[in-house]
Motif scaffolding. Sequence first.
Motif, PDB file in Angstrom:
ATOM      1  N   UNK A  31       0.828  -1.208   0.000  1.00 51.93           N
ATOM      2  CA  UNK A  31       0.000   0.000   0.000  1.00 51.93           C
ATOM      3  C   UNK A  31       0.862   1.259   0.000  1.00 51.93           C
ATOM      4  N   UNK A  32       1.898   1.271   0.813  1.00 53.42           N
ATOM      5  CA  UNK A  32       2.789   2.439   0.861  1.00 53.42           C
ATOM      6  C   UNK A  32       3.512   2.641  -0.462  1.00 53.42           C
ATOM      7  N   UNK A  33       3.941   1.542  -1.072  1.00 55.26           N
ATOM      8  CA  UNK A  33       4.692   1.649  -2.321  1.00 55.26           C
ATOM      9  C   UNK A  33       3.843   2.252  -3.431  1.00 55.26           C
ATOM     10  N   UNK A  34       2.635   1.757  -3.597  1.00 52.38           N
ATOM     11  CA  UNK A  34       1.801   2.263  -4.688  1.00 52.38           C
ATOM     12  C   UNK A  34       1.250   3.650  -4.355  1.00 52.38           C
ATOM     13  N   UNK A  35       1.006   3.936  -3.075  1.00 60.99           N
ATOM     14  CA  UNK A  35       0.553   5.283  -2.694  1.00 60.99           C
ATOM     15  C   UNK A  35       1.611   6.325  -3.028  1.00 60.99           C
ATOM     16  N   UNK A  36       2.876   6.018  -2.727  1.00 61.59           N
ATOM     17  CA  UNK A  36       3.964   6.941  -3.045  1.00 61.59           C
ATOM     18  C   UNK A  36       4.057   7.169  -4.548  1.00 61.59           C
ATOM     19  N   UNK A  37       3.851   6.116  -5.311  1.00 63.15           N
ATOM     20  CA  UNK A  37       3.903   6.219  -6.768  1.00 63.15           C
ATOM     21  C   UNK A  37       2.799   7.126  -7.297  1.00 63.15           C
ATOM     22  N   UNK A  38       1.585   6.933  -6.797  1.00 69.86           N
ATOM     23  CA  UNK A  38       0.453   7.752  -7.242  1.00 69.86           C
ATOM     24  C   UNK A  38       0.633   9.200  -6.799  1.00 69.86           C
ATOM     25  N   UNK A  39       1.051   9.410  -5.556  1.00 68.45           N
ATOM     26  CA  UNK A  39       1.236  10.770  -5.051  1.00 68.45           C
ATOM     27  C   UNK A  39       2.252  11.537  -5.890  1.00 68.45           C
ATOM     28  N   UNK A  40       3.348  10.890  -6.247  1.00 71.14           N
ATOM     29  CA  UNK A  40       4.384  11.545  -7.053  1.00 71.14           C
ATOM     30  C   UNK A  40       3.872  11.895  -8.434  1.00 71.14           C
TER      31      UNK A  40
END
Length: 331
Positions: free
Chosen positions: A196-205
């Motif tokens: 969840x953290x990995x994909x959230x960081x990707x989307x946020x960026x």
Amino acid sequence: MAYDALLLLSFGGPEGPDEVMPFLENVTRGRGVPRARLEAVAEHYHHFGGVSPINQQCRDLKAAIEADLTGHGLDVPVYWGNRNWRPFLADTLREMKADGVRRAAAFVTSAYSGYSCCRQYLEDIERARAEVEGAPEIDKLRIYFNHPGFVEPVIENARAAYERIPEALRDEVSLVFTAHSVPMAQPGREAYVEELNDVSALVAASVAADRPWALVYQSRSGPPTVPWLEPDVGDHLEKLRAGGTRAAVIVPIGFVSDHMEVKFDLDVEAAELAERIGLRIERAATAGTHPRFVAMVRELLLERDGAERPALGTLGPRPDTCAETCCRRPA
């Protein structure tokens, strides 16, 4: 093609007021959930006429997958079965057996690792196959949280929600990624949070790299004495507003469709809270039947015949099969 059918496997939900309590009793059987808690959750469904949106979303997704497969010259029938309500998985397996299906791939409407997201579906497949003599073999397709076919629609929908925030407030926007909370002791919880953290960081960026973001949780259902993943989305929204934030974009990163937890917990409860505390929010749509998401199902199927295995972020593609001990609950 290694498979002669595709199985769409989902959670299930009631389709009328009379089905709400039997459905909830089925979901929670053996877990000791108090009747009062079931009645409280039942009101979420009654708010929408006793009908869960998930079954119609599965019908729409099934039709979209069928059209995509046909459009790419793949003669693969698509079946649909649920873990907790009609059409029950065992009944679908009986239908598949009668149609002569011998080996099928299963696409589940859950993108992440962990017991409730993955292993429990494998257990349900094993249980249903045990009920149906001569049932077809079923291979679950791999975890797809970081497949471009999931991430790209999430980015597109999150960006659209961000752009609905008035320009005067965009410099104050906080991105809020939500996922279903699970008990801290649940097997696979660490992998779930990492993904969840990995994909959230990707989307946020990709959406607003200069804006703060946080991963929060929703829809917890256990007793207060049992630790679950936190913070809760409502608590986080209140904290944001108390700190001076005036706008937030809520991205239900842990969900693949706008089912009950999204429609009630976010569109009703979180929206009412935001209005009460003076926080402007926009909720991003889920992947649903986005063409890229639908195409991903075909791509996951073709991977089993040696096609490319794409993955975004830092964690790489998950394996096709899990170890027998992966995410199993203690006896």
